[in-house]
Design a protein around this motif. Structure first.
Motif, mmCIF file in Angstrom:
data_model
loop_
_atom_site.group_PDB
_atom_site.id
_atom_site.type_symbol
_atom_site.label_atom_id
_atom_site.label_comp_id
_atom_site.label_asym_id
_atom_site.label_seq_id
_atom_site.Cartn_x
_atom_site.Cartn_y
_atom_site.Cartn_z
ATOM 1 N N UNK A 199 0.714 -1.403 0.016
ATOM 2 C CA UNK A 199 -0.047 0.241 0.155
ATOM 3 C C UNK A 199 0.805 1.195 0.037
ATOM 4 N N UNK A 200 0.517 2.570 -0.499
ATOM 5 C CA UNK A 200 0.960 3.659 -0.415
ATOM 6 C C UNK A 200 1.443 4.363 0.703
ATOM 7 N N UNK A 201 2.535 5.016 0.883
ATOM 8 C CA UNK A 201 3.153 5.564 2.119
ATOM 9 C C UNK A 201 2.786 6.896 1.953
ATOM 10 N N UNK A 202 1.686 7.355 2.501
ATOM 11 C CA UNK A 202 1.208 8.530 2.637
ATOM 12 C C UNK A 202 1.515 9.416 4.043
ATOM 13 N N UNK A 203 1.402 8.880 5.103
ATOM 14 C CA UNK A 203 1.680 9.294 6.031
ATOM 15 C C UNK A 203 2.396 8.604 7.240
ATOM 16 N N UNK A 204 3.361 9.024 8.017
ATOM 17 C CA UNK A 204 4.056 8.059 8.887
ATOM 18 C C UNK A 204 3.120 7.999 10.306
ATOM 19 N N UNK A 205 3.677 6.905 10.994
ATOM 20 C CA UNK A 205 2.976 6.667 12.224
ATOM 21 C C UNK A 205 2.960 7.909 13.331
ATOM 22 N N UNK A 206 4.070 8.572 13.297
ATOM 23 C CA UNK A 206 4.303 9.875 13.944
ATOM 24 C C UNK A 206 3.012 10.915 13.804
ATOM 25 N N UNK A 207 2.773 11.078 12.452
ATOM 26 C CA UNK A 207 1.921 11.892 11.913
ATOM 27 C C UNK A 207 0.564 11.570 12.131
ATOM 28 N N UNK A 258 0.073 -0.436 12.590
ATOM 29 C CA UNK A 258 0.998 0.284 11.787
ATOM 30 C C UNK A 258 2.636 0.244 12.261
ATOM 31 N N UNK A 259 2.548 0.399 13.620
ATOM 32 C CA UNK A 259 3.880 0.330 14.271
ATOM 33 C C UNK A 259 4.591 -1.197 14.265
ATOM 34 N N UNK A 260 3.842 -2.336 14.400
ATOM 35 C CA UNK A 260 4.465 -3.326 14.780
ATOM 36 C C UNK A 260 5.028 -4.090 13.191
ATOM 37 N N UNK A 261 4.204 -3.543 12.093
ATOM 38 C CA UNK A 261 4.496 -3.937 10.737
ATOM 39 C C UNK A 261 5.276 -3.158 9.901
ATOM 40 N N UNK A 262 5.717 -1.849 10.788
ATOM 41 C CA UNK A 262 6.479 -0.682 9.843
ATOM 42 C C UNK A 262 5.811 -0.347 8.723
ATOM 43 N N UNK A 263 4.491 -0.041 8.890
ATOM 44 C CA UNK A 263 3.632 0.544 7.582
ATOM 45 C C UNK A 263 3.382 1.884 7.893
ATOM 46 N N UNK A 264 3.012 2.614 6.676
ATOM 47 C CA UNK A 264 2.636 4.052 6.730
ATOM 48 C C UNK A 264 1.341 4.034 6.562
ATOM 49 N N UNK A 265 0.405 5.258 7.209
ATOM 50 C CA UNK A 265 -0.934 5.506 6.977
ATOM 51 C C UNK A 265 -1.494 5.831 5.660
ATOM 52 N N UNK A 266 -2.430 5.326 4.992
ATOM 53 C CA UNK A 266 -3.020 5.388 3.599
ATOM 54 C C UNK A 266 -4.702 5.154 3.880
ATOM 55 N N UNK A 267 -5.445 5.970 2.973
ATOM 56 C CA UNK A 267 -6.879 5.654 2.893
ATOM 57 C C UNK A 267 -7.116 4.171 2.613
ATOM 58 N N UNK A 268 -6.365 3.751 1.743
ATOM 59 C CA UNK A 268 -6.519 2.328 1.155
ATOM 60 C C UNK A 268 -6.669 1.298 2.149
ATOM 61 N N UNK A 269 -5.326 1.832 3.077
ATOM 62 C CA UNK A 269 -5.033 0.501 3.803
ATOM 63 C C UNK A 269 -6.025 0.544 4.926
ATOM 64 N N UNK A 270 -6.655 1.711 5.276
ATOM 65 C CA UNK A 270 -7.663 1.578 6.373
ATOM 66 C C UNK A 270 -8.733 0.777 5.989
#
Length: 612
Positions: free
Chosen positions: A208-216, A252-264
């Protein structure tokens, strides 16, 4: 001291629980006493403590250690003073066998909760001793910094029964220079086991695309909670979005992923499939975080996401739009078309999970697999309704020559027998409900709940019609209610009993928010809006988890009551707003007192013990 012996204490303990639990407790307690006897030890606190230490060290009993320990605490509580138990039974642990650095981590983890009691600190000490002992056997480490998230994931996937207490995760996150923002906030180790260490998701989330980091995402979620509090949302409405943010953030943290609407969207679908969690509301909160991260920090836009239509992928749009246009030409209602769209979205999401991007690639096996996959329905009738719409779409594809095989035949015509025994309130439940209707104090919506329940119970209104009642629907001069039913769009006129009218007035005068609205019943939290769907706290308090079922049972109870009073089926149909007498049967319960005279004898077909 309540009892004189171990056996008497156990006998009394098993009377306090259900039969299944009693059997398990009895088995473990007797087994524990047997192990003491094999070592020539009598039962006392010192020997019980020593035995528990041995169980904690032995590989074959490690996993059941905490169950043994819990039962021994309960038995000891019936035989000894609390001070003795605290001194001799609480403070045991096998952490003396661990390296010094891990013992230090255990004590610092416990110190994160300064007001923790001795019993809980003892439990955590044992839990973490067991965890570290098993982890260091799996992979030797010389410090906490050598324990990576990858190591923890791999370890707990193979050793799920040795999950550490949630305080460990908080300490671990703090030691990682606050890298794990959501893990630090975790308060339930079961969530971690579900989200951090699941291995049977069917989707490759890394694509999935990397739109926003976990911190954001963390900052956005925190700002949403703050804005909800500042905007007047009650404390009861805060935990749900907080749980949604924490759960997705953990993932997200455990799998080192970034936020995206598609992922949600896909994550919500997978959580529903894997854990049977209804994700509609949580998905709305998670999508609103995207709005905040774009800079539109307005909490009033929160519920717009629940009304957003998810777009079909480009490859499917032409066929779906053609099918829906055909349904519009058939003169179908907007609600029916919306359900068609919802059903097709489920199918498209499933195809996306299989990386299928054309209807021509669908096979009968895929259709069957979708049918088994799509089981998130409250009733067999709901599943049948969804299947009917999917079948209709597949037949449309066949008519338009997009597919050649008769795929519609792969969807069963009936998922289950639709005819079921009619459920109504028992006499005891009905008395309990009528007694609760007299309450003057309770939850913040008690008066609203009582008025809506009375509309359902005494007039037979659907909850959708009762909760959306308007001031113009009440004719005080005639003491009548005149509504257009939301489901059927048929007009319905009913007499308004005094008890119902008085409850509505009491709600308006004492509990209704003082704002201009044509609707009588409003939400109790800001922003005050007409009720959309109602889970009534009064019914939930009385009937527990079956509250959704109980709403419609009130209509069925009224229908059955009228039948037993001699009313004809046509009168009952008119009262509950049905256009045909034929559709009333499922609302009418049989008369138990008369039916019991019709029972058949079982003489000659007695059960003999063989398989039926």
């Amino acid at each position: 001291m309540e009892h004189e012996s171990y056996e008497n204490a156990l006998k009394h303990l098993v009377t306090e629980v259900d039969e299944t639990t009693a059997s398990r407790i009895s088995s473990k307690a007797i087994d524990f006493k047997r192990m003491l006897g094999e070592r020539g030890l009598e039962y006392n606190l010192e020997n019980a403590s020593s035995m528990l230490k041995l169980l904690l060290k032995a590989e074959e009993t490690k996993e059941s250690f905490f169950e043994y320990r819990k039962i021994q605490f309960k038995i000891a509580g019936k035989l000894f003073d609390k001070s003795e138990i605290r001194e001799k039974l609480f403070l045991h642990s096998n952490n003396t066998d661990l390296p010094p650095w891990s013992r230090e981590v255990i004590e610092k983890t416990i110190s994160l909760e300064p007001d923790i009691n001795i019993k809980l600190s003892s439990y955590i000490r044992c839990n973490l001793s067991l965890f570290f002992g098993q982890l260091l056997n799996y992979m030797p480490c010389d410090s906490l910094s050598e324990i990576s998230m990858l190591l923890l994931r791999n370890f707990l996937r193979e050793n799920g029964n040795f999950a550490p207490h949630y305080l460990f995760w908080r300490y671990y996150a703090l030691q990682q220079d606050r890298q794990y923002l959501f893990i630090e906030k975790m308060h339930d180790v079961r969530i971690a086991q579900k989200l951090l260490f699941s291995i049977d998701f069917t989707v490759d989330f890394m694509s999935f695309p990397r739109e926003y980091s976990v911190a954001e995402f963390f900052i956005a979620s925190r700002n949403i909670i703050i804005d909800m509090q500042n905007d007047g949302y009650s404390k009861h409405s805060i935990p749900e979005p907080q749980r949604a943010f924490n759960a997705f953030g953990l993932f997200l943290e455990a799998n080192q992923l970034w936020y995206s609407k598609e992922l949600v969207h896909v994550w919500a679908l997978e959580m529903n499939r894997k854990f049977k969690i209804r994700m509609k509301t949580q998905e709305c909160y998670l999508l609103h975080a995207n709005t905040y991260m774009k800079g539109q920090m307005d909490i009033r836009l929160l519920w717009n996401h629940s009304k957003e239509k998810q777009e079909f992928p480009e490859w499917s749009q032409k066929q779906i739009q053609g099918y829906l246009a055909e349904r519009v030409q058939d003169g179908l209602e907007k609600k029916t078309l919306a359900m068609d769209r919802c059903c097709l979205m489920r199918l498209i999401k499933f195809l996306n999970l299989l990386n299928i991007e054309s209807f021509e690639s669908i096979t009968p096996e895929i259709v069957k697999e979708f049918n088994w996959y799509d089981m998130d329905h409250k009733t067999p009738e709901a599943k049948n309704a969804y299947n009917t719409r999917i079948r209709g779409f597949l037949r449309y594809l066949e008519r338009t020559k997009i597919i050649t095989s008769r795929l519609a035949n792969a969807i069963p015509c009936c998922s289950a027998v639709s005819i079921r025994p009619v459920q109504v309130l028992s006499a005891e439940e009905d008395d309990l409900l009528k007694s609760a209707m007299k309450a003057k104090d309770g939850s913040r919506t008690i008066l609203r709940d009582i008025a809506i329940v009375k509309l359902e119970r005494f007039l037979g209104l659907r909850v959708s019609d009762a909760s959306s009642l308007r001031f113009q629907n009440i004719d005080i001069s005639r003491m009548e209610i005149r509504i257009e039913q939301r489901k059927t769009h048929k007009q319905l006129i009913l007499p308004l009993p005094n008890t119902v009218f008085n409850s509505i007035v009491r709600y308006i005068e004492n509990e209704r928010p003082d704002i201009e609205s044509e609707y009588i019943f409003l939400s109790s939290r800001h922003p005050f809006k007409p009720l959309q769907s109602v889970d009534i706290p009064l019914l939930e308090h009385l009937f527990g988890e079956s509250v959704r079922r109980k709403n419609h049972i009130l209509r069925k109870t009224l229908s059955t009551e009228m039948l037993c009073s001699g009313a004809t089926v046509s009168i009952i149909a008119d009262t509950i707003g049905h256009s045909s007498n034929a559709t009333v049967a499922k609302y009418l319960n049989t008369n138990d007192k008369l039916m019991k005279h019709c029972c058949l004898s079982l003489d000659g077909i007695e059960y003999t013990g063989d398989m039926l």
